[in-house]
Each structure stands twice: as structure tokens, then as C-alpha cells.
Design an enzyme around this catalytic site. Structure first.
Site, PDB file in Angstrom:
ATOM      1  N   LYS A  61     -53.729-101.390 -11.657  1.00  9.44           N
ATOM      2  CA  LYS A  61     -53.394-100.032 -11.181  1.00  9.44           C
ATOM      3  C   LYS A  61     -53.004-100.050  -9.708  1.00  9.44           C
ATOM      4  O   LYS A  61     -51.987 -99.482  -9.316  1.00  9.44           O
ATOM      5  CB  LYS A  61     -54.601 -99.111 -11.385  1.00  9.44           C
ATOM      6  N   ARG A 114     -54.262 -89.349  -4.453  1.00  7.45           N
ATOM      7  CA  ARG A 114     -54.467 -89.771  -3.053  1.00  7.45           C
ATOM      8  C   ARG A 114     -53.416 -90.807  -2.653  1.00  7.45           C
ATOM      9  O   ARG A 114     -52.912 -90.825  -1.534  1.00  7.45           O
ATOM     10  CB  ARG A 114     -55.887 -90.314  -2.914  1.00  7.45           C
ATOM     11  N   ARG A 117     -62.134 -90.177   3.528  1.00  6.34           N
ATOM     12  CA  ARG A 117     -60.809 -90.753   3.343  1.00  6.34           C
ATOM     13  C   ARG A 117     -59.743 -90.174   4.281  1.00  6.34           C
ATOM     14  O   ARG A 117     -58.746 -89.584   3.843  1.00  6.34           O
ATOM     15  CB  ARG A 117     -60.396 -90.653   1.867  1.00  6.34           C
ATOM     16  N   PRO A 118     -59.931 -90.359   5.596  1.00  5.93           N
ATOM     17  CA  PRO A 118     -58.928 -89.895   6.559  1.00  5.93           C
ATOM     18  C   PRO A 118     -57.637 -90.706   6.476  1.00  5.93           C
ATOM     19  O   PRO A 118     -57.613 -91.767   5.850  1.00  5.93           O
ATOM     20  CB  PRO A 118     -59.613 -90.121   7.916  1.00  5.93           C
ATOM     21  N   ILE A 119     -56.553 -90.211   7.147  1.00  9.39           N
ATOM     22  CA  ILE A 119     -55.289 -90.977   7.137  1.00  9.39           C
ATOM     23  C   ILE A 119     -54.833 -91.285   8.569  1.00  9.39           C
ATOM     24  O   ILE A 119     -53.653 -91.507   8.817  1.00  9.39           O
ATOM     25  CB  ILE A 119     -54.177 -90.264   6.324  1.00  9.39           C
ATOM     26  N   ASP A 173     -64.993-101.066  -5.824  1.00  8.23           N
ATOM     27  CA  ASP A 173     -64.652-100.495  -7.133  1.00  8.23           C
ATOM     28  C   ASP A 173     -65.518-101.063  -8.261  1.00  8.23           C
ATOM     29  O   ASP A 173     -65.482-100.552  -9.383  1.00  8.23           O
ATOM     30  CB  ASP A 173     -63.164-100.726  -7.453  1.00  8.23           C
ATOM     31  N   ILE A 175     -68.118 -99.302   2.194  1.00  9.11           N
ATOM     32  CA  ILE A 175     -66.742 -98.806   2.385  1.00  9.11           C
ATOM     33  C   ILE A 175     -66.670 -97.276   2.393  1.00  9.11           C
ATOM     34  O   ILE A 175     -66.030 -96.683   3.250  1.00  9.11           O
ATOM     35  CB  ILE A 175     -65.781 -99.368   1.292  1.00  9.11           C
TER      36      ILE A 175
HETATM   37  N1  EPU Z   1     -59.855 -95.300   6.437  1.00 10.13           N
HETATM   38  C1  EPU Z   1     -59.795 -94.589   7.601  1.00 10.13           C
HETATM   39  N2  EPU Z   1     -58.568 -94.149   8.028  1.00 10.13           N
HETATM   40  C2  EPU Z   1     -57.432 -94.394   7.335  1.00 10.13           C
HETATM   41  C3  EPU Z   1     -57.497 -95.130   6.138  1.00 10.13           C
HETATM   42  C4  EPU Z   1     -58.739 -95.575   5.706  1.00 10.13           C
HETATM   43  O1  EPU Z   1     -60.811 -94.349   8.248  1.00 10.13           O
HETATM   44  O2  EPU Z   1     -56.349 -93.960   7.788  1.00 10.13           O
HETATM   45  C5  EPU Z   1     -61.187 -95.790   5.957  1.00 10.13           C
HETATM   46  C6  EPU Z   1     -61.589 -95.184   4.612  1.00 10.13           C
HETATM   47  O3  EPU Z   1     -62.141 -93.901   4.766  1.00 10.13           O
HETATM   48  C7  EPU Z   1     -62.586 -96.207   4.114  1.00 10.13           C
HETATM   49  C8  EPU Z   1     -62.040 -97.516   4.689  1.00 10.13           C
HETATM   50  O4  EPU Z   1     -61.086 -97.159   5.682  1.00 10.13           O
HETATM   51  O5  EPU Z   1     -63.845 -95.944   4.657  1.00 10.13           O
HETATM   52  C9  EPU Z   1     -61.363 -98.432   3.728  1.00 10.13           C
HETATM   53  O6  EPU Z   1     -60.519 -97.689   2.882  1.00 10.13           O
HETATM   54  P1  EPU Z   1     -59.082 -98.216   2.433  1.00 10.13           P
HETATM   55  O7  EPU Z   1     -58.059 -97.513   3.246  1.00 10.13           O
HETATM   56  O8  EPU Z   1     -59.062 -99.700   2.396  1.00 10.13           O
HETATM   57  O9  EPU Z   1     -59.061 -97.641   0.972  1.00 10.13           O
HETATM   58  P2  EPU Z   1     -57.773 -97.105   0.256  1.00 10.13           P
HETATM   59  O10 EPU Z   1     -56.641 -97.931   0.685  1.00 10.13           O
HETATM   60  O11 EPU Z   1     -57.688 -95.641   0.403  1.00 10.13           O
HETATM   61  C10 EPU Z   1     -57.823 -98.674  -1.820  1.00 10.13           C
HETATM   62  C11 EPU Z   1     -57.897 -98.458  -3.301  1.00 10.13           C
HETATM   63  C12 EPU Z   1     -59.277 -97.983  -3.650  1.00 10.13           C
HETATM   64  C13 EPU Z   1     -60.295 -99.045  -3.220  1.00 10.13           C
HETATM   65  C14 EPU Z   1     -60.130 -99.320  -1.713  1.00 10.13           C
HETATM   66  C15 EPU Z   1     -61.006-100.426  -1.221  1.00 10.13           C
HETATM   67  C16 EPU Z   1     -55.678 -97.772  -3.943  1.00 10.13           C
HETATM   68  C17 EPU Z   1     -54.790 -96.690  -4.417  1.00 10.13           C
HETATM   69  N3  EPU Z   1     -56.932 -97.450  -3.687  1.00 10.13           N
HETATM   70  O12 EPU Z   1     -58.121 -97.413  -1.243  1.00 10.13           O
HETATM   71  O13 EPU Z   1     -59.318 -97.864  -5.058  1.00 10.13           O
HETATM   72  O14 EPU Z   1     -61.593 -98.594  -3.482  1.00 10.13           O
HETATM   73  O15 EPU Z   1     -58.774 -99.656  -1.424  1.00 10.13           O
HETATM   74  O16 EPU Z   1     -60.741-101.602  -1.895  1.00 10.13           O
HETATM   75  O17 EPU Z   1     -55.266 -98.916  -3.810  1.00 10.13           O
HETATM   76  C18 EPU Z   1     -59.939 -96.942  -7.103  1.00 10.13           C
HETATM   77  O18 EPU Z   1     -59.060 -97.653  -7.621  1.00 10.13           O
HETATM   78  O19 EPU Z   1     -60.812 -96.339  -7.761  1.00 10.13           O
HETATM   79  C19 EPU Z   1     -59.975 -96.824  -5.649  1.00 10.13           C
HETATM   80  C20 EPU Z   1     -60.610 -95.823  -5.013  1.00 10.13           C
END
Ligand code: EPU
Length: 417
Positions: free
Chosen positions: A21, A92, A121-123, A304, A326
């Protein structure tokens, strides 16, 4: 829709893992980088993929699904740069579309992204990365507007490791002017696979799969055919399911090399298995031992798989600690496991202590998110009596035809409206 599960049935046989996915979503987004047709094989038939396909179609992309798992995607006639509000809000991962949209069209409007209820989950990292690449960002009540004359190569340092931010900036930089150096990048196998896909279209990316990625911008990307790698989360979930149900199960079409730490933790818990190049043979476990687990970026124990491991540890002898590093909202499903008979204490939003083993009993519960949802399915398979799991849309977001596939290995599970 609900699942009705009668637990305690003998599980065994073979189960095949679908495409990943969390690669397929990004590979579909990456098809926006080229006017030529992209062919993606082994795309899982799940709700999150249907959502991103709808978003692309709404923008004007032509997409043909040829069999259950092949998509032909042409984005040459895209005529909009505004992502559909209700579709983007459901997913998301819609944020990852911003990178390719900016690279190709120089502007995009993004409504506030939605997604799982697993934390804040900020961006902010995406926004800082886009700004570094030469993008102006405006925020309003309805979302964000991004605009650039031309993306420019830059050195960008990620303050923390982020999977989708790494992927999004890597995609954007493929068509930027000059060289981009991304430092402190995530190194998940899906990122390496995404770079392989982009390189097969003519991108010049090196270092993907490590903490530094270098991208030499090119003028355009061309057509390609690409196979999505197997879903390591699904494979790991099936491994935990087999361990928890003490089953003899062969997990086919997976890559055990991408699951080193989860498999190590299973071994520490006393679970036996054999690994081949593309399969894992889970042997019936006898006594499960308590272990402590800490979620971590790849190659550590992936967040996950945290919820499935928690279910397994309710069956372990002794006290286990689970430390979710995380996300701060990814442990609240334990209330549902406690309703089913587990003995789990929430110490703080990041830590739980599990006292085991406890018998689990069927209950009426709801699936809060994808991964907690599948964990509750595993709990129901080991529980005595009937469990009803509501809100299974969450499970359908990440697992293809899961009830059919679980029935194929002996589970008593049905879907009702
Ligand atoms: N974070 C920030 N600012 C940002 C981006 C992220 O503070 O701008 C923080 C998040 O809040 C979190 C940490 O960084 O605390 C790590 O999050 P990451 O950005 O790595 O997560 P993600 O990219 O949003 C992807 C997967 C998730 C998986 C995580 C960790 C996708 C679509 N999603 O999320 O998958 O848990 O990496 O491996 O690839 C799932 O499939 O159920 C799922 C949630």
C-alpha cells in the site's frame, strides 16, 4: 459494514501477500510527473488506492484497471490543479500529490489532509521542504495554496525522519533545476522502490534507502512499467497472526529481508519459523514469551506492526512493555482488547504494559484505524465465542479482500452490512 468472527478455529495453509500500500500510493502519485503512460503491476485492491485513483481522475487523469492489480495511468490531459476537497480529506497521503503537482504544473491547492486518528500528524516538514525548493505557500481556512515559477535544487535537512515527506520532496526534486541533497531521510524499502521506479522513467536519484538522497533534476520523465513490491506490513501481520493462533502457515510472495527486526522480535518471543527468498513458513508456536518492543523507523520495529504485536503479547507468559515512539495516539485501541479480556495498562500515550497470558472473549467492538483494525481481527481469531467488529472500512483501507483470504486459511469470518 461489520465482520463477524467466530474465534478458535484451526488456521493453516498458505496465504499470499499483496502489493505494498505505502509504495503503490506514492507510485500512483508519481505518475503525475510524466505526460506519458505509466503501467503499475501488483497494485493492491484496497480502499486507500481507490481514493487516490479517484483524486487523480477528478484532476483529469485517464486510468484503466486491466485486471485485479494492473493500472495504466495517463496524466497528459490533466486540467485542474485543485485537489478535490472531500476525496483529499479522506486520505492523509493526499499530501504526497503536492510534490509531483508542483514539479509538473507549478501550482496546487490542497485541502487540509485527513487520515487515521493515530496522532497529530503535522505537515511542517513538507512546508519547509517546499519553501526550500522555491515554493510560495499560502495557508487559508480551506487549506494550502502552493505556487512556484520553477522548483530549484537545494540542500534540505529533515529535522526528524519522515517517510512521506522524504518521498514527496524526492518526487518534487526529480524535475527541479539542478541538484537536490536531502539529508536525514527515511530509509524504508518503499522509498528505495519508489526511487527505482522514478529512475526507470529517467530520473537521476541516488542514495535512496539511506539517510542521504541526491537527486539531479531532469527535464522530463518517460513511460515505464513497474511492479509494486510485496507489502511488508501485511506479511508481518500474517506472521504475527500465525504466531498468535499457534498455526502452521506459509506466507508467500513476501520479502523476509525487509522484516528483519519484526522477525527477530518474534524469535525472542519464542516463535519458530523458516525463511526463504520470498516466503516465511511459520511453525506452530508452543509457549509465547513476554518481550519488550520499541517502535522505530526502518529497519527498526515498524509502528504499523505495533498493534498486532500487542495482541500476540496478550498470549505471552509474563509482563511485556510496548513503547510506541512514532505516534502519540496509536495505543488507545487497547481499551477494546481489555474489553475482550486482555490485561493491558496504559502508562502514558506512548507506553503500555501487557500482563499475560489472558484468555480473550468475543465482544462487540469497533475498528479505530487500519492497523488497530487488523489487530482486532487477530484478537477475534484467538478469542472464544463470537466477535463483531464494526467500522471495517478502516481494515479495507489497507488489506485486500481480507475476509476471503482469511477464510482460505481456515478462519470463520464473514462480512455483513
Ligand atoms: N511528522 C512531523 N511533521 C511532518 C511530518 C511528520 O512532525 O511534517 C512526524 C509525525 O507526526 C510522526 C513522525 O514525524 O510523529 C513520523 O511520521 P512519518 O512522517 O514518517 O509518517 P507518515 O509518512 O505520515 C508513513 C506511513 C504510515 C507509517 C509511517 C511510519 C504512508 C502513507 N504512511 O506515514 O503508515 O505508520 O510512515 O512508518 O506511507 C499505515 O499504513 O497505517 C500508516 C499510518
Amino acid at each position: 459494514m461489520k465482520f463477524i468472527i467466530n474465534g478458535g478455529k484451526k488456521i493453516g495453509g498458505e496465504i499470499r501477500v499483496s502489493g505494498a500500500k505505502n509504495l503503490a500510493l506514492k507510485a500512483i502519485a508519481a505518475s503525475l510527473l510524466s505526460k506519458q503512460e505509466m503501467i503499475l503491476n501488483n497494485v493492491p485492491d484496497i480502499e486507500d488506492i481507490k481514493q487516490i485513483i479517484e483524486i487523480l481522475k477528478d484532476l483529469g487523469a485517464e486510468i484503466v484497471k486491466n485486471n485485479n492489480s494492473q493500472y495504466k495511468i495517463s496524466t497528459k490531459n490533466i486540467n485542474k490543479t485543485e485537489l478535490n476537497i472531500s476525496l483529499a480529506h479522506k486520505l492523509r497521503a493526499s499530501i504526497v500529490l503536492v510534490g509531483p503537482m508542483l514539479a509538473r504544473f507549478g501550482e496546487v491547492r490542497l485541502p487540509y489532509p485527513g487520515g487515521c486518528v493515530i496522532g497529530r500528524r503535522p505537515i511542517d516538514i513538507f512546508i519547509d521542504g517546499f519553501k526550500a525548493l522555491g515554493v510560495e505557500v499560502e495557508e487559508s481556512k480551506s487549506g494550502y495554496y502552493f505556487k512556484t515559477q520553477k522548483l530549484k535544487g537545494v540542500k534540505f535537512i529533515f529535522p526528524i525522519v519522515s517517510v512521506t515527506a522524504t518521498e514527496t520532496l524526492m518526487m518534487a526534486a526529480t524535475l527541479a533545476k539542478g541538484k537536490t541533497i536531502l539529508i536525514n531521510t527515511a530509509c524504508e524499502p518503499e522509498i528505495l522502490a519508489l526511487a527505482d521506479y522514478l529512475n526507470s522513467c529517467g530520473a537521476k536519484i541516488s542514495g535512496a534507502g539511506t539517510h542521504t538522497i541526491i537527486i539531479e533534476g531532469v527535464n522530463k520523465l518517460s513511460a515505464t512499467i513497474f511492479d509494486i513490491i510485496p507489502d511488508r506490513i501485511e506479511a508481518g501481520t500474517f506472521a504475527v497472526l500465525a504466531a498468535a493462533t499457534k498455526s502452521d502457515l506459509i506466507i508467500k510472495n513476501c520479502n523476509p529481508a525487509n522484516l528483519e527486526v519484526p522477525l527477530l522480535m518474534l524469535k525472542k518471543a519464542g516463535v519458530n519459523f523458516l525463511t526463504g527468498n520470498d516466503n516465511i513458513h511459520m511453525l506452530p508456536s508452543k509457549k509465547i514469551k513476554a518481550i519488550n518492543i520499541v517502535t522505530h523507523e526502518y529497519p527498526g520495529l515498524v509502528t504499523d506492526l505495533q498493534a498486532p504485536f500487542t495482541v500476540l503479547l496478550t498470549q505471552a507468559q509474563g509482563m511485556s512493555l510496548v513503547h510506541e515512539t512514532i505516534y502519540e495516539g496509536r495505543l488507545f485501541y487497547i481499551d477494546k482488547l481489555n474489553k475482550m479480556g486482555a490485561n493491558i495498562i496504559l502508562c502514558d500515550p506512548h507506553r503500555i504494559i501487557i500482563n499475560g497470558p489472558t484468555k480473550l472473549f468475543g465482544h462487540k467492538i469497533e475498528s479505530p484505524d487500519i492497523r488497530a483494525g487488523i489487530a482486532l481481527v487477530i484478537a477475534s481469531l484467538i478469542a472464544e465465542e463470537k466477535t463483531e467488529i464494526d467500522n471495517i472500512y478502516q481494515v479495507d483501507r489497507g488489506y485486500e479482500r481480507i475476509e476471503e483470504r482469511l477464510r482460505g486459511i481456515g478462519a470463520d469470518i464473514k462480512r455483513i452490512d
